[in-house]
Design a protein around this motif. Sequence first.
Motif, PDB file in Angstrom:
ATOM      1  N   SER A   8       1.020  -1.151  -0.238  1.00 41.41           N
ATOM      2  CA  SER A   8       0.066  -0.210   0.282  1.00 41.41           C
ATOM      3  C   SER A   8       0.955   1.060   0.351  1.00 41.41           C
ATOM      4  CB  SER A   8      -1.045  -0.126   1.152  1.00 41.41           C
ATOM      5  OG  SER A   8      -1.052  -1.254   1.343  1.00 41.41           O
ATOM      6  N   PHE A   9       1.417   1.523  -1.085  1.00 43.28           N
ATOM      7  CA  PHE A   9       2.154   2.618  -1.278  1.00 43.28           C
ATOM      8  C   PHE A   9       1.790   3.869  -2.700  1.00 43.28           C
ATOM      9  CE2 PHE A   9       5.257  -0.396   0.978  1.00 43.28           C
ATOM     10  CZ  PHE A   9       5.973   0.959   1.919  1.00 43.28           C
ATOM     11  N   MET A  10       1.634   4.904  -2.263  1.00 43.13           N
ATOM     12  CA  MET A  10       1.663   5.539  -3.745  1.00 43.13           C
ATOM     13  C   MET A  10       2.855   6.496  -3.024  1.00 43.13           C
ATOM     14  SD  MET A  10      -2.844   6.724  -3.787  1.00 43.13           S
ATOM     15  CE  MET A  10      -2.046   6.723  -5.080  1.00 43.13           C
ATOM     16  N   ASP A  11       2.750   7.967  -4.460  1.00 43.18           N
ATOM     17  CA  ASP A  11       3.486   8.426  -5.309  1.00 43.18           C
ATOM     18  C   ASP A  11       5.109   8.178  -4.849  1.00 43.18           C
ATOM     19  OD1 ASP A  11       3.826  11.433  -4.916  1.00 43.18           O
ATOM     20  OD2 ASP A  11       3.163  11.529  -2.546  1.00 43.18           O
ATOM     21  N   VAL A  12       5.074   6.840  -5.777  1.00 44.55           N
ATOM     22  CA  VAL A  12       7.147   5.886  -5.971  1.00 44.55           C
ATOM     23  C   VAL A  12       7.579   7.198  -6.668  1.00 44.55           C
ATOM     24  CG1 VAL A  12       8.046   3.938  -6.276  1.00 44.55           C
ATOM     25  CG2 VAL A  12       5.655   4.172  -5.722  1.00 44.55           C
ATOM     26  N   ARG A  13       8.576   7.096  -6.305  1.00 44.23           N
ATOM     27  CA  ARG A  13       9.871   8.401  -7.221  1.00 44.23           C
ATOM     28  C   ARG A  13      11.273   7.350  -6.903  1.00 44.23           C
ATOM     29  NH1 ARG A  13      10.835  14.590  -5.749  1.00 44.23           N
ATOM     30  NH2 ARG A  13      12.258  14.976  -7.616  1.00 44.23           N
ATOM     31  N   THR A  14      12.236   8.138  -7.842  1.00 41.10           N
ATOM     32  CA  THR A  14      13.467   7.315  -7.982  1.00 41.10           C
ATOM     33  C   THR A  14      14.204   8.474  -8.529  1.00 41.10           C
ATOM     34  OG1 THR A  14      12.889   4.936  -8.201  1.00 41.10           O
ATOM     35  CG2 THR A  14      15.103   5.582  -8.727  1.00 41.10           C
ATOM     36  N   VAL A  15      15.113   8.860  -7.708  1.00 47.74           N
ATOM     37  CA  VAL A  15      16.078   9.816  -7.839  1.00 47.74           C
ATOM     38  C   VAL A  15      17.685   9.440  -7.898  1.00 47.74           C
ATOM     39  CG1 VAL A  15      15.216  11.933  -6.879  1.00 47.74           C
ATOM     40  CG2 VAL A  15      16.478  10.948  -5.618  1.00 47.74           C
ATOM     41  N   ASN A  43      34.476  20.045 -12.038  1.00 48.73           N
ATOM     42  CA  ASN A  43      35.937  19.429 -11.349  1.00 48.73           C
ATOM     43  C   ASN A  43      36.635  18.068 -12.657  1.00 48.73           C
ATOM     44  OD1 ASN A  43      35.562  21.367  -9.504  1.00 48.73           O
ATOM     45  ND2 ASN A  43      35.720  20.538  -7.908  1.00 48.73           N
ATOM     46  N   THR A  44      37.322  17.629 -11.923  1.00 48.79           N
ATOM     47  CA  THR A  44      38.189  16.816 -13.110  1.00 48.79           C
ATOM     48  C   THR A  44      37.694  15.393 -12.318  1.00 48.79           C
ATOM     49  OG1 THR A  44      40.036  17.931 -13.585  1.00 48.79           O
ATOM     50  CG2 THR A  44      40.016  16.056 -14.744  1.00 48.79           C
ATOM     51  N   THR A  45      38.082  15.665 -11.524  1.00 51.59           N
ATOM     52  CA  THR A  45      38.020  14.183  -9.869  1.00 51.59           C
ATOM     53  C   THR A  45      36.733  15.129  -9.135  1.00 51.59           C
ATOM     54  OG1 THR A  45      40.220  14.297  -8.946  1.00 51.59           O
ATOM     55  CG2 THR A  45      39.990  13.538 -10.423  1.00 51.59           C
ATOM     56  N   MET A  46      35.540  13.966  -8.812  1.00 51.65           N
ATOM     57  CA  MET A  46      34.720  14.201  -7.490  1.00 51.65           C
ATOM     58  C   MET A  46      33.692  12.713  -7.320  1.00 51.65           C
ATOM     59  SD  MET A  46      32.345  16.368  -9.582  1.00 51.65           S
ATOM     60  CE  MET A  46      32.240  16.486 -11.134  1.00 51.65           C
ATOM     61  N   LEU A  47      33.355  13.121  -6.597  1.00 52.07           N
ATOM     62  CA  LEU A  47      32.461  12.293  -5.681  1.00 52.07           C
ATOM     63  C   LEU A  47      31.052  12.843  -6.785  1.00 52.07           C
ATOM     64  CD1 LEU A  47      32.228   9.071  -4.922  1.00 52.07           C
ATOM     65  CD2 LEU A  47      31.973  10.746  -2.354  1.00 52.07           C
ATOM     66  N   ALA A  48      30.418  11.931  -8.134  1.00 48.48           N
ATOM     67  CA  ALA A  48      29.058  12.428  -8.330  1.00 48.48           C
ATOM     68  C   ALA A  48      28.539  11.822  -8.277  1.00 48.48           C
ATOM     69  CB  ALA A  48      29.668  12.670  -9.993  1.00 48.48           C
ATOM     70  N   HIS A  49      28.302  11.083  -9.265  1.00 46.41           N
ATOM     71  CA  HIS A  49      27.192  10.160  -8.901  1.00 46.41           C
ATOM     72  C   HIS A  49      27.709   8.270  -7.928  1.00 46.41           C
ATOM     73  CE1 HIS A  49      24.733   6.937 -10.555  1.00 46.41           C
ATOM     74  NE2 HIS A  49      24.674   6.212  -9.723  1.00 46.41           N
ATOM     75  N   THR A  50      26.906   8.586  -6.835  1.00 47.82           N
ATOM     76  CA  THR A  50      26.827   7.634  -5.901  1.00 47.82           C
ATOM     77  C   THR A  50      25.406   6.243  -6.028  1.00 47.82           C
ATOM     78  OG1 THR A  50      25.379   9.081  -4.358  1.00 47.82           O
ATOM     79  CG2 THR A  50      28.129   9.259  -4.050  1.00 47.82           C
ATOM     80  N   GLY A  51      24.683   6.857  -6.051  1.00 51.73           N
ATOM     81  CA  GLY A  51      23.441   5.823  -6.673  1.00 51.73           C
ATOM     82  C   GLY A  51      22.647   6.348  -6.882  1.00 51.73           C
ATOM     83  N   TYR A  52      21.452   5.819  -6.360  1.00 53.64           N
ATOM     84  CA  TYR A  52      19.573   6.496  -6.469  1.00 53.64           C
ATOM     85  C   TYR A  52      19.022   6.118  -4.990  1.00 53.64           C
ATOM     86  CZ  TYR A  52      21.825   4.727 -11.105  1.00 53.64           C
ATOM     87  OH  TYR A  52      22.208   4.549 -11.855  1.00 53.64           O
ATOM     88  N   ILE A  53      17.902   6.748  -4.941  1.00 52.37           N
ATOM     89  CA  ILE A  53      16.987   6.628  -3.630  1.00 52.37           C
ATOM     90  C   ILE A  53      15.969   5.975  -4.134  1.00 52.37           C
ATOM     91  CG2 ILE A  53      16.598   7.455  -1.522  1.00 52.37           C
ATOM     92  CD1 ILE A  53      18.374   9.035  -1.708  1.00 52.37           C
ATOM     93  N   THR A  54      15.231   5.148  -3.277  1.00 56.12           N
ATOM     94  CA  THR A  54      13.434   5.482  -4.063  1.00 56.12           C
ATOM     95  C   THR A  54      12.487   6.140  -3.152  1.00 56.12           C
ATOM     96  OG1 THR A  54      14.252   3.524  -5.468  1.00 56.12           O
ATOM     97  CG2 THR A  54      11.572   3.868  -5.201  1.00 56.12           C
TER      98      THR A  54
END
Length: 252
Positions: free
Chosen positions: A212-219, A236-247
Amino acid sequence: MEKITPSDKVLLLGESTFLVDVGKGLFHTNHGTINLSKLVGKKFGARIKSSKGVAFHALRPNINDFLQKRLARLPQIVSLKDCSLIAGLTGLSSGYRVIEAGTGSAFLTTFMANLVKPDGKVFTYELRSDFFRSAKINVEDSGLSRWVEMKNRDVSKGFREKDADLIVLDMIGAEKIVPKAGKSLKSGGFLAVYSPYIEQVKAVCDAIEMESFMDVRTVECLVRDYKITRDFSRPNTTMLAHTGYITFARKV
Ligand SMILES: C[S@@+](CC[C@H](N)C(=O)[O-])C[C@H]1O[C@@H](n2cnc3c(N)ncnc32)[C@H](O)[C@@H]1O
């Protein structure tokens, strides 16, 4: 402005940044030795020089300084930019009852405890006793342990708490815990699941669809730092840019 005492922690901001206990006396760095006892009685913000003449500003540390400069890391943490996404997109604030699995290094636990105080609480579950012990030391060191209840327990047996405002899952097999999260959330409460891989996101979304969930969103968790100069500016040439996803999903 308050004066520095031997029982304080200070952030030494200079060519490098350190978070130190003033009571330790001497602090050795590759910029020379800093005599911390010279700070006692001075105001936060005072400048101090190392034995090599390198200057540092002695600032009062905040929660982010503690998380980034002091907290001991064992398993992979949820980075600060991703913690803020969780807080921002769920309205996490004072009074929230939060359940979390797994505790890991307690980076996210400590971040959330700072936001739920003084009336809320973070209930956090960790399977491994070595991670649990290290996380407990981190939470105690943060001064926020009043707002955290830590459990060395396998969350696949279920959560003991009900009526949570927010449940955060950051663990392998999170999709199997989604039905249990549904039972412990209050109506209108939020689920947030951190997933390093998109295949895990798919499994989590499939599990959410069955409950029973609504308003599902993954970023996607992606923040890029830029180097700005007088002439030319670019990422920047090096950085921690992408790390993962949150639903995210909302219990109804
Ligand atoms: C990536 S770490 C969590 C890091 C944490 N979010 C942080 O910011 O420090 C995942 C943790 O989940 C724990 N874990 C895995 N399965 C679990 C289970 N069934 N019950 C409780 N904890 C579990 C692991 O032992 C590990 O410490």
